[in-house]
Structure formats: structure tokens, C-alpha cells
Design a protein around this motif. Sequence first.
Motif, mmCIF file in Angstrom:
data_model
loop_
_atom_site.group_PDB
_atom_site.id
_atom_site.type_symbol
_atom_site.label_atom_id
_atom_site.label_comp_id
_atom_site.label_asym_id
_atom_site.label_seq_id
_atom_site.Cartn_x
_atom_site.Cartn_y
_atom_site.Cartn_z
ATOM 1 N N THR A 280 5.838 -11.567 6.825
ATOM 2 C CA THR A 280 7.962 -10.668 6.414
ATOM 3 C C THR A 280 7.047 -10.511 4.880
ATOM 4 O O THR A 280 7.274 -9.555 4.803
ATOM 5 N N ILE A 281 6.678 -11.903 4.036
ATOM 6 C CA ILE A 281 6.824 -11.170 2.568
ATOM 7 C C ILE A 281 5.927 -10.078 2.959
ATOM 8 O O ILE A 281 6.003 -9.195 1.252
ATOM 9 N N THR A 282 4.974 -10.584 3.204
ATOM 10 C CA THR A 282 3.392 -9.800 3.025
ATOM 11 C C THR A 282 3.451 -8.625 3.733
ATOM 12 O O THR A 282 2.708 -7.363 2.610
ATOM 13 N N VAL A 283 4.079 -8.342 4.922
ATOM 14 C CA VAL A 283 4.388 -7.115 5.153
ATOM 15 C C VAL A 283 5.029 -6.140 4.621
ATOM 16 O O VAL A 283 4.628 -5.077 4.184
ATOM 17 N N GLY A 284 6.647 -6.801 4.390
ATOM 18 C CA GLY A 284 7.362 -6.161 3.343
ATOM 19 C C GLY A 284 6.618 -5.276 2.497
ATOM 20 O O GLY A 284 6.468 -4.278 1.908
ATOM 21 N N ASN A 285 5.752 -6.233 1.828
ATOM 22 C CA ASN A 285 5.423 -6.170 0.328
ATOM 23 C C ASN A 285 4.491 -4.671 0.382
ATOM 24 O O ASN A 285 4.514 -3.607 -0.606
ATOM 25 N N LEU A 286 3.371 -4.994 1.051
ATOM 26 C CA LEU A 286 2.133 -4.210 1.445
ATOM 27 C C LEU A 286 3.017 -2.504 1.617
ATOM 28 O O LEU A 286 2.553 -1.697 1.800
ATOM 29 N N PHE A 287 3.873 -2.496 2.736
ATOM 30 C CA PHE A 287 4.134 -1.460 3.198
ATOM 31 C C PHE A 287 5.362 -0.427 2.686
ATOM 32 O O PHE A 287 5.269 0.621 2.067
ATOM 33 N N ALA A 288 6.103 -1.051 1.853
ATOM 34 C CA ALA A 288 6.785 -0.928 0.404
ATOM 35 C C ALA A 288 5.921 0.094 -0.346
ATOM 36 O O ALA A 288 6.437 0.882 -0.748
ATOM 37 N N VAL A 289 4.878 -0.873 -0.429
ATOM 38 C CA VAL A 289 3.878 0.087 -1.589
ATOM 39 C C VAL A 289 3.287 1.996 -1.517
ATOM 40 O O VAL A 289 3.300 2.489 -2.062
ATOM 41 N N ARG A 290 3.841 2.503 -0.058
ATOM 42 C CA ARG A 290 3.624 3.405 0.684
ATOM 43 C C ARG A 290 4.045 4.372 0.654
ATOM 44 O O ARG A 290 4.134 5.278 1.021
ATOM 45 N N GLN A 291 5.324 3.798 0.797
ATOM 46 C CA GLN A 291 6.865 4.305 0.637
ATOM 47 C C GLN A 291 6.880 5.623 -0.671
ATOM 48 O O GLN A 291 6.736 5.082 -0.862
#
Length: 488
Positions: A280-291
Motif C-alpha cells: 500500500t505504501i509503496t504503490v501509493g507513493n510510486l503512482f502518486a509521482v506520475r500524477q
Amino acid sequence: MDYSQFLLMPQEIGLLVVFLLVFIYDTFMPDRSQRHMPVFTLIMFALYTLYCFVPVPAGDAFGGMFRTNAPTWAMKNILNVGVLLVFLQAVKWTNSEFVSVRRGEFYELILLTLFGMFLMISARHFLLFVIGLETASLPIAALAAFEKRHYESHEAAAKYVFTAIFSSAIFLLGISFVYGISGSLYFSEIASALIGHHSALLIAAIAFVIAGVGFKLSLVPFHLWTADVYQGAPTAVTSYLSVISKGAAAFSFLIIMAQVFGAAYQQVWQWMLYAIIILTITVGNLFAVRQRNLKRFLAFSSISQAGYIMLGVIAVNTLGWASMMYYVLVYVFSNLAAFGVIAVIERCTGKVTIDDYNGLFKTNPWLAFTMMLAMFSLGGIPPFAGFFSKFFIFVGACHQGSVAIYILVLIALVNTIISLYYYLLVVKAMFIRQDECVIPRLSSHWTEKTGLIICALGIILLGVVSCVYTHLADITAQLPQLFALVQQ
């Protein structure tokens, strides 16, 4: 029937009174008075919130299905403060041309979902918990589709409904397994029946229960609805969904895992949560970078924040509980500050991307300053409240003392550093980029200004006023028996 049991439900009864007053106002007041409904609702809910700060006696009602104690009372008050801020920020929007005809429905649905969340928090029987869960979930689909002229709003509601249906089905399947093993739906009776019981069916039941509640919390891999719903729903609804719903679900999740499954299968569900928290923490952070869209940006940010909140659940101790409640309180002010700025700019200009915020400090310095505070707090930069909320949640988790939890906290710390990158992207756009600002000087409504000021003060003061966390720690210290089950 002993009607004195209702005296243990002052917050729920008061909320129903506010709901009825708003419904009567919406139904019977003449058209010329309808424009004042948002302020009327705001005043009624503010008075109700103040009333709820009066301490209530601890006790059980309805045969032990409903329980009131100091931690549930405190958590409901935190949610009330968050809803009050949402109402403040939504006054101008609900009086807009396309929303005014349905403004009463907005407030009534919000109050109804909040009532369901209160039932979830106080439930000590799975039947009452499911009633609260569905009462809290189904009206949100109507709220997501509130702006009928926008296709994205309809899409958001459809995705939310379908995901909610499947998650509820999985959750009910898990409960049916638990009932088949224990013969009861009372939390305390289930915990006693599961001691010494080991079976694959119980492992499946725990997994299904985690999946069902994980949907409400946007935990990976149950998060796929989050970004689309946050983007498509009205910003006022998105802010409510991102903060209030998560806080209620996290608190309820802690109660279920500690009181129902703690004594029997702690090691099993903790290892499940280890994997879920890391993802949850990793996926949330990595995908937030792309938004680039700020609402999708905050959607993945909220997914990551849910992972941090789960650290308080996995700690299974009074320190972890106090840290989780404090984290939710700080998250209320931080996230609503960000969404409050987005709501003002979106309402006035329709712009919601990070690139649109280039040079915002030149034309709207106070909005830029508030957004900066929100980003710093969400990123955990000292001396703002978000730093201390993360610090306390990490300390609460480490208090458990296992090697696995130390590794988990280390991974969370690394992800915190990653999150600083995308939170500071917003700050960079507002203060450093020298592009011509596409957002002119804006004039926000007095309720929007008030809401943003309260959020900014909350972000600053909660980081330096230590009595808030101390008070929450004292409240949770009153219930050591909740966690004694886990250590049997």
C-alpha cells in the motif's frame, strides 16, 4: 425494552436530530429560504459537535451489540471535526447554480453516512457492524454521482457501487465462515471460541474480512476504485471520502483485528498486514509521482497514508491505538487543507492540474501558503503536525519489538523519503516555477477562508501542542483489556 440504553448513544441520537432538522428545513421551507440551508446546517452541526465533547459514560447497550467508551467517544469527535470542516468548505459549492436544487440531499447523505460510521465504531456484533458498513457505503455512491452534468461523476459512482458490492460480499462470506466456526457473531464470544482453534477455514475468513474492510481503506490490492472515484466525484465529496471514511474504517478495523482475531491468529493476520502495508505504501507513493491531476495525486497519496495508518493497527497496543487516532486527527487537517485549496481554485477556474498551479504564490499567496502547509504536513516535514504523527505511529509500531516490525518501519521510512519528492513538486510549482500564472487572483467565500484557516492552525498547532497526543494516550490507556486478548 429498557429505553435507558439510548442514553449510551448521545452522539448517534444527536446526529439523527440534526439529520431530521435538515430534512424538515429542506422539505418545508420556502424557496427564498433554501439558500440559507448550508449555513443553517453548518450552525446545527457546529452546536452538535460542541455538545458531543461532553464526556459520555462507558457501557454496553442492546445485549452487548453496541459499546460506548472513551476511545470510541474520542474517535467520533475527531470525525465530527472533519465533517464540520467539509461543511464549511462546501457552503459556496452547494449554493452554486448546478447544485442548489439538490443541496439538501448533499447534507442529508453526508449525515447518513456519518451515522453508519458511528455504528461501525461502536459495534461489538457483526450484524450491527454490517448495518453500519452499508449505511456508510451506499449513500457515498449517490454523493459521487452528485454532479449529474459530468460524465466522470457517473463513472465514479458506478465504479464505487460495483466495488462496494463485491467487497461487501467478500466480507459477508468471511463473517459466515467465522460464524460457522464459533457459532456467534459477538466479538467477545468469537474471540473465546477461536482460542486454540486452527484451520484453513479460519485463515480464509480472516483474509476475507481484511479484504472487505481493506476496500474502505483503499489498501492495495483493494484500491483500484480510489483514483477514478476521487477524480470524478465533486471535490467536497472527495475530501469527505478521503478523510472521514478512512478514519472510521481504520478504527473499526483495529477493534475487529484485536478483539475478534487477536487471541487466536495474531501471527497469521499480522503477516497478511505486513505484506498489505508494504504494498500500500509503496504503490501509493510510486503512482502518486506520475500524477498531474491533483485529485488523482491526492488519491494515491491517501492510499499511501492508509498504509501508515495501518501501522497503528498492526502494533496492537495502547501506544499504537493512540498514535493511530492522533494520525487520523492530523490527517483530517492536512488533507482537508489541500482539498480546500483545490475546491476554491476548481470552483473559480475549473483547473485541477499541478501545472496550473505554476506561480500560484504570485496571485494567491494565502492559498499557496495553505497548500504548502498541507504538503509539508502530509510529507512529514518538521515542525508541522504530520512529522509528529508519523513519528508517533512509527514508535507505536516499534513498541511491539519484533524484527519483522523493525523491517516494516524501515521500509515505511524509505517510502516517506520518496513521498517528499512528489509533495514538494506541488510546492515547487507554486513558489519556484517562473511560468506565467494561469490562475488569476481569486476571492474565496468566508466559509472557505474560515475552513482553510482552521486547517492551517491545526497543522501548525498540533505539531507543538503536546497535550492533544497526551490526552489520546491517556484515553487509550484506560482499556488494557482490549489488548490483553492478543497476548494470550
